[in-house]
Every structure is written in structure tokens, then in C-alpha cells.
Design a protein around this motif. Sequence first.
Motif, short mmCIF file in Angstrom:
data_model
loop_
_atom_site.label_atom_id
_atom_site.label_comp_id
_atom_site.label_asym_id
_atom_site.label_seq_id
_atom_site.Cartn_x
_atom_site.Cartn_y
_atom_site.Cartn_z
N LYS A 185 0.86 -1.18 0.00
CA LYS A 185 0.00 0.00 0.00
C LYS A 185 0.90 1.24 0.00
N VAL A 186 0.43 2.30 -0.61
CA VAL A 186 1.20 3.54 -0.67
C VAL A 186 1.56 4.02 0.74
N ARG A 187 0.65 3.89 1.67
CA ARG A 187 0.89 4.36 3.04
C ARG A 187 2.00 3.59 3.74
N GLU A 188 2.39 2.44 3.20
CA GLU A 188 3.45 1.62 3.81
C GLU A 188 4.84 1.99 3.29
N SER A 243 -3.80 6.99 -4.21
CA SER A 243 -4.34 7.11 -2.86
C SER A 243 -3.50 6.29 -1.89
N ALA A 244 -3.70 6.52 -0.60
CA ALA A 244 -2.92 5.84 0.42
C ALA A 244 -3.17 4.34 0.44
N THR A 245 -4.34 3.91 0.02
CA THR A 245 -4.67 2.49 0.04
C THR A 245 -4.39 1.79 -1.29
N GLY A 248 0.42 1.20 -5.12
CA GLY A 248 1.65 1.98 -5.30
C GLY A 248 2.64 1.26 -6.20
N ARG A 277 4.97 12.12 -7.92
CA ARG A 277 4.39 11.63 -6.67
C ARG A 277 5.49 11.09 -5.75
N ALA A 331 0.29 13.85 -4.55
CA ALA A 331 -0.37 12.63 -4.06
C ALA A 331 -1.68 12.37 -4.77
#
Length: 335
Positions: A185-188, A243-245, A248, A277, A331
Motif C-alpha cells: 500500500k502507498v501508506r506503507e 491514494s494511500a490504500t 503503489g 508523486r 499525491a
Amino acid sequence: MKGISSTKLILLQPSTIHKQGGNGITTSISILVSHHHRIWLIAFLCFFTFASLLTLLNTTTAVRDPNGLPSSSSSAAAAVTSAGLSSSPPSLLPAPVFDALVNYAASSNSSGKMAEGDLRTIAGVLRRQAPCNLLVFGIGHETPLWRALNHGGRTVFLDENEYYVAHVEGRNPGLEAYDVAYTTKVRELPELLDAARRQRSGECRPVQNLLFSDCRLAINDLPNQLYGVAWDVILIDGPKGHSATAPGRMSAIFTAAVMARSTGRGHVDVLVHDYDREAERVSSAEFLCTENLTAATANLAHFVIRSGPTEEFCDNRTAVASSSSQPARGATASS
């Protein structure tokens, strides 16, 4: 008297035989004649069959020359071959056709298409390299274009949506595409980069067989034969990263970096789209390296990776740390 007796015996023998079995001799002769007729008939049929087979073999051999072309076309084929050897390779896309495809794609008003500058930059790389081995992460509006520009080469597409892969394959017969199950995930991003740095000399090393890698960023569920291909150009335009979820492109960038160093031929062109990004920019700096960056637009970065043994992705670790510490931006850019 003995002579006379012998003569009588000689004269009487046929008569005796005739009297005793005249009908049998006649029948035997008839059977013998009939038997001879059958032998001749069988011999004739065997000869006819053999002659037919021999004629067929000679005809097949005569019709084909060593190149598998009709003998009547041998001289024409030789002329074409000579012309091909003296000019460009026969599989190379003619320049006017190449330019027409690029101009048509660049002028298209379709939504979701790549910016003209980015499209022309990628096309310029393919113009120099095609026909080649082209690996594309992501399926989208330009998919038929990349395949066409690499006419005569091998183009493989990877996408996270198996249903979309099947849909695009149905609309483009002969397209080679595979679905990929991303686990990131992008947030990771920070966590994944830290893990990769800790395992730099182990599972996340820059030269390895990804098929057996346990690095979290390694894509190791592709068809086995793809890991041995010497890729000339790798385009990263997927998976989604808006998005963060979203998955990625960290795994795609890491995998491309390892493939380029492990199986590439000399130098491999790696292009990263949506480079503005954070995930794309930071991952590229970490695994593709700023010293390998040859050109960049607002949304596209072009790296040239040298193949061969190495213990580090980048020579300049300071540049990597500096790039990683930059604030996130872009982002919400389109995927």
C-alpha cells in the motif's frame, strides 16, 4: 533290346501320366496360370503404389526450397532477402508508420491519456531500441501504442486487475499480458523502504533471482520464464498509486531495478511515469538512483541502469537520503 525297352518306357510315360491324371494336369495348369495372374496383379499394384509415393515425395521436395518457400519463388525470395540484408531489418517498423502512430496518439482527446511530452519521450526510447524486449507495468490508453511501436519485438504487460487484463486481451488478439497480485500500500512506503535497507545484502539485494526472493518489495508470482528475459526497456506506469490504500509502484520500481541489473544486456532503459508523486520519486531514488537519471519531465523520469554484479543499488547514498527526506507532493495525480 535294352535300348528298345528304354525307348518304350520313355514313350509310354507321358501317355500313362495322361491317362491317369489328365484332368488333374489341366486343372493344375489352370490354377498355375491363375496364380501367375495374381502375382503379376499384386506386383503391378505394388509398383504403382511405390511410384505414386516416390512422385509425391519428389514433388514435395521440389516445391520447397531450403527456406520453405515455393521453388517458383526462389529467385524472388533471394532478391527480397538480399534487399533486406542491405537495408533495415524486415521487422523494424517503417519511420512514417512509427511517426503516424505517435502523432495520432498524441493528438487524441481521449480521457486518461498520457501527456504528449511524456508519450513522445517514451516513443523516442522505443525508436532507438525497437525491436526489443519491452516490459510494461500497467495497462491503459497507450497499451496498443507501445505494442505497435515495438513491432517485431516482445512486449509484455503487467496489471493488478485480472478482469481488465482479460478485457484488453480480448480487444487486442495476441497481446501478452499477466495479472499481478500486489501486497503493498502507498501508506506503507516508509516501512517498506526501511525493511529493504535492512535486507540490502540479503533478500533485497540488487542482483538476485526474484523468483525465490522473500523481499516484501519483490514481485515473485509472475510466470517463471519472465524472470530470465533480458529486458531492454522497462516502463513503469502501474499499478495505481493515487491514494494511500492503492498498491503503489514501490514493488514495480524495485523489481524493475533488480531485473535490469540481473538479466539486462549492458544497459537497460527504465522509465517511471507519475514521477512527481512521493512513492514514485522516493522509490526511484532508492533503487534506480539519481546518478542513473538521464532525463526527466514534470511527470516522467528516464533512468539508464547498468547491468552486472553489484552490492549496492546506488553509488551515491547521500543523494538517496536527501531525496527520501523531501516532502510528499503530487499525491492526487492521476494513476
